[in-house]
Design a protein around this motif. Structure first.
Motif, PDB file in Angstrom:
ATOM      1  N   LEU A 268      -1.748   1.752   9.770  1.00 32.59           N
ATOM      2  CA  LEU A 268      -0.794   1.422   8.706  1.00 32.59           C
ATOM      3  C   LEU A 268       0.570   2.035   8.998  1.00 32.59           C
ATOM      4  O   LEU A 268       1.608   1.383   8.815  1.00 32.59           O
TER       5      LEU A 268
ATOM      6  N   LYS B  76      -4.692   6.423  -2.336  1.00 33.74           N
ATOM      7  CA  LYS B  76      -3.668   5.549  -2.924  1.00 33.74           C
ATOM      8  C   LYS B  76      -3.448   4.276  -2.117  1.00 33.74           C
ATOM      9  O   LYS B  76      -3.183   3.209  -2.690  1.00 33.74           O
ATOM     10  N   ALA B  77      -3.544   4.395  -0.793  1.00 30.69           N
ATOM     11  CA  ALA B  77      -3.293   3.235   0.061  1.00 30.69           C
ATOM     12  C   ALA B  77      -4.553   2.410   0.305  1.00 30.69           C
ATOM     13  O   ALA B  77      -4.503   1.378   0.970  1.00 30.69           O
TER      14      ALA B  77
ATOM     15  N   LEU C  68       2.804   5.782  -2.936  1.00 29.91           N
ATOM     16  CA  LEU C  68       2.946   7.055  -2.229  1.00 29.91           C
ATOM     17  C   LEU C  68       4.257   7.752  -2.582  1.00 29.91           C
ATOM     18  O   LEU C  68       5.295   7.113  -2.734  1.00 29.91           O
TER      19      LEU C  68
ATOM     20  N   ARG D  76       0.815  -1.211   0.000  1.00 33.18           N
ATOM     21  CA  ARG D  76       0.000   0.000   0.000  1.00 33.18           C
ATOM     22  C   ARG D  76       0.852   1.266   0.000  1.00 33.18           C
ATOM     23  O   ARG D  76       0.375   2.343  -0.320  1.00 33.18           O
ATOM     24  N   LEU D  77       2.142   1.134   0.339  1.00 30.89           N
ATOM     25  CA  LEU D  77       3.028   2.295   0.339  1.00 30.89           C
ATOM     26  C   LEU D  77       3.631   2.569  -1.034  1.00 30.89           C
ATOM     27  O   LEU D  77       4.161   3.652  -1.273  1.00 30.89           O
TER      28      LEU D  77
END
Length: 243
Positions: A225, A213-214, A172, A168-169
């Motif tokens: 998170l 985005k995540a 970013l 999920r990062l």
């Protein structure tokens, strides 16, 4: 063109509480109380029928308590935004509400202006937490590994030293990762703006991008998170990393 008002449903078993909350919210030009219910079961039916922007939910009620009602509302409609408001200003109620999917938790002793601000925040997809609960939530999460904090102080980015890399990062930007770490420390948008020397509006935009985005529902999930990925380290460490 005037924006549509925020439509709110109030679920509380005390008529005077419902009346008071309704009066506070209806007094605002951008908020309207679309309906009221006296217990969780009636609240579920009303929310399914009216599809409000925000549900203001009591905790202790007959038929179905506010925590379970929140869980069912959010399970049935993930876009449902619930603000839990109770006289029982206890951390355990707050954690139970957040685990059930609530977007905020406030005590009924909250000032009217804070309630109005919380409803507006929740309606826009933000999270509304009292300062006590935010601090308690951060305190309950495991601390980042010592090695990760030391590496950040040595000049490596938080993302580079994350003990638990998370896909999920990946999307970013470095600045968004930094904002995520600040969220993880429980900082408000204004506090993040002051620390990063940018405007609050810029921070608000970064936060929206981080959540989108995540794939995060709200700020609470962002806090979790950030801790899971060891992105939380103190401001002086961050400044040392940049110097």
């Amino acid at each position: 063109m005037t924006a549509e008002p925020i439509r709110v449903v109030v679920v509380d078993d005390h008529p005077l509480s419902r009346m008071g909350i309704g009066m506070v919210l209806d007094a605002e030009p951008d908020i309207t109380v679309a309906g009221e219910a006296g217990d969780g079961e009636a609240g579920l039916d009303l929310v399914e029928r009216l599809r409000p922007d925000v549900v203001v939910m009591d905790v202790r009620m007959p038929q179905l308590d506010g925590i379970e009602a929140t869980r069912r509302m959010v399970t049935g409609d993930p876009s449902c935004r619930v603000l839990v408001l109770t006289t029982f200003d206890l951390d355990e109620y707050g954690f139970a509400a957040l685990r059930a999917g609530a977007s905020g938790f406030l005590g009924k002793a909250t000032e009217p202006a804070a309630l109005v601000a919380a409803v507006r925040a929740v309606a826009t997809g933000d999270t509304a937490l009292g300062p006590r609960l935010t601090a308690a939530l951060v305190a309950r999460l495991p601390s980042p590994p010592t090695g990760a904090r030391a590496a950040c102080a040595d000049g490596r980015s938080a993302a580079a030293v994350s003990a638990q890399p998370d896909s999920r990062l990946a999307a970013l930007t470095p600045r968004e990762v930094e904002v995520l770490g600040a969220i993880g420390r429980g900082l408000s948008n204004a506090e993040i703006a002051a620390e990063l020397v940018v405007s609050t509006e810029t921070v608000r935009t970064h936060v929206k991008h981080v959540l989108a985005k995540a794939g995060l529902r709200d700020r609470v999930q962002a806090v979790i998170l950030a801790h899971e990925c060891s992105l939380v380290f103190d401001g002086p460490a961050r400044r040392a990393a940049e110097s």
